[in-house]
Write a protein that holds these residues in place. Structure first.
Motif, mmCIF file in Angstrom:
data_model
loop_
_atom_site.group_PDB
_atom_site.id
_atom_site.type_symbol
_atom_site.label_atom_id
_atom_site.label_comp_id
_atom_site.label_asym_id
_atom_site.label_seq_id
_atom_site.Cartn_x
_atom_site.Cartn_y
_atom_site.Cartn_z
ATOM 1 N N GLY A 179 0.857 -0.997 -0.125
ATOM 2 C CA GLY A 179 0.088 -0.100 0.028
ATOM 3 C C GLY A 179 0.795 1.210 -0.102
ATOM 4 N N GLU A 180 0.197 2.484 -0.314
ATOM 5 C CA GLU A 180 1.148 3.561 -0.344
ATOM 6 C C GLU A 180 1.927 3.764 0.982
ATOM 7 O OE1 GLU A 180 -0.426 7.158 -1.808
ATOM 8 O OE2 GLU A 180 -1.875 6.174 -3.274
ATOM 9 N N ASP A 181 1.249 3.464 2.149
ATOM 10 C CA ASP A 181 2.202 3.775 3.412
ATOM 11 C C ASP A 181 2.934 2.313 3.731
ATOM 12 O OD1 ASP A 181 -0.076 2.015 3.918
ATOM 13 O OD2 ASP A 181 -0.472 2.550 5.798
ATOM 14 N N GLU A 182 3.073 1.497 2.743
ATOM 15 C CA GLU A 182 3.830 0.360 3.190
ATOM 16 C C GLU A 182 5.070 0.308 2.165
ATOM 17 O OE1 GLU A 182 1.298 -3.208 4.518
ATOM 18 O OE2 GLU A 182 0.814 -2.789 2.648
ATOM 19 N N ILE A 183 5.297 1.116 1.311
ATOM 20 C CA ILE A 183 6.395 1.086 0.173
ATOM 21 C C ILE A 183 7.829 1.040 0.961
ATOM 22 C CG2 ILE A 183 7.335 2.119 -1.698
ATOM 23 C CD1 ILE A 183 4.815 3.118 -2.699
ATOM 24 N N PRO A 184 8.347 -0.008 0.758
ATOM 25 C CA PRO A 184 9.779 -0.096 1.179
ATOM 26 C C PRO A 184 10.746 0.994 0.869
ATOM 27 C CG PRO A 184 9.184 -2.040 0.146
ATOM 28 C CD PRO A 184 8.255 -1.243 -0.380
ATOM 29 N N SER A 185 11.848 1.035 1.670
ATOM 30 C CA SER A 185 12.853 2.053 1.379
ATOM 31 C C SER A 185 13.387 2.136 -0.026
ATOM 32 C CB SER A 185 13.764 2.122 2.210
ATOM 33 O OG SER A 185 14.645 1.097 2.258
ATOM 34 N N PHE A 186 13.872 3.368 -0.445
ATOM 35 C CA PHE A 186 14.695 3.159 -1.963
ATOM 36 C C PHE A 186 15.758 2.264 -1.643
ATOM 37 C CE2 PHE A 186 17.971 4.719 -4.441
ATOM 38 C CZ PHE A 186 17.499 4.340 -5.878
ATOM 39 N N ASP A 187 16.450 2.177 -0.551
ATOM 40 C CA ASP A 187 17.493 1.083 -0.435
ATOM 41 C C ASP A 187 17.286 -0.088 -0.413
ATOM 42 O OD1 ASP A 187 19.569 3.498 -0.158
ATOM 43 O OD2 ASP A 187 19.530 3.342 1.733
ATOM 44 N N GLN A 188 16.215 -0.680 0.086
ATOM 45 C CA GLN A 188 15.713 -1.850 0.075
ATOM 46 C C GLN A 188 15.142 -2.027 -1.420
ATOM 47 O OE1 GLN A 188 15.263 -4.533 2.872
ATOM 48 N NE2 GLN A 188 15.399 -5.261 0.753
ATOM 49 N N LEU A 189 14.429 -1.090 -2.020
ATOM 50 C CA LEU A 189 14.015 -1.680 -3.531
ATOM 51 C C LEU A 189 15.117 -1.815 -4.185
ATOM 52 C CD1 LEU A 189 11.130 0.934 -3.771
ATOM 53 C CD2 LEU A 189 10.847 -1.673 -3.595
#
Length: 84
Positions: free
Chosen positions: A50-60
């Protein structure tokens, strides 16, 4: 070879990638599931946060890099390592 699938423009964020090393941990996330069409059996994981669950850029970035390294020819992975 394909190493990642992203959702199309105008759709909710989604990512699928091959995670040979971290798939077990990734699948513990509430928004993760084995990728359909039999890809999940090969270590592919799909993320639909969901919009409030998007992982950090570093994780992606880490997931996409792991997937790239799993799919790319060894020569290209070696070139990537030499740049780092």
């Amino acid at each position: 070879k394909t190493f990642a699938y992203l959702s199309g423009a105008g759709k909710s964020f989604g990512l699928s990638c091959k995670l040979p090393y971290t798939s077990y941990e990734a699948l513990q996330l509430p928004f993760a599931a084995p990728t359909p069409y039999g890809l999940g059996k090969s270590g592919w994981v799909s993320f639909s946060p969901g919009e409030d669950e998007i992982p950090s850029f570093d994780q992606l970035k880490a997931w996409v890099e792991e997937s790239y390294r799993a799919q790319a020819p060894k020569k290209l992975v070696k070139e990537l390592d030499e740049r780092l």
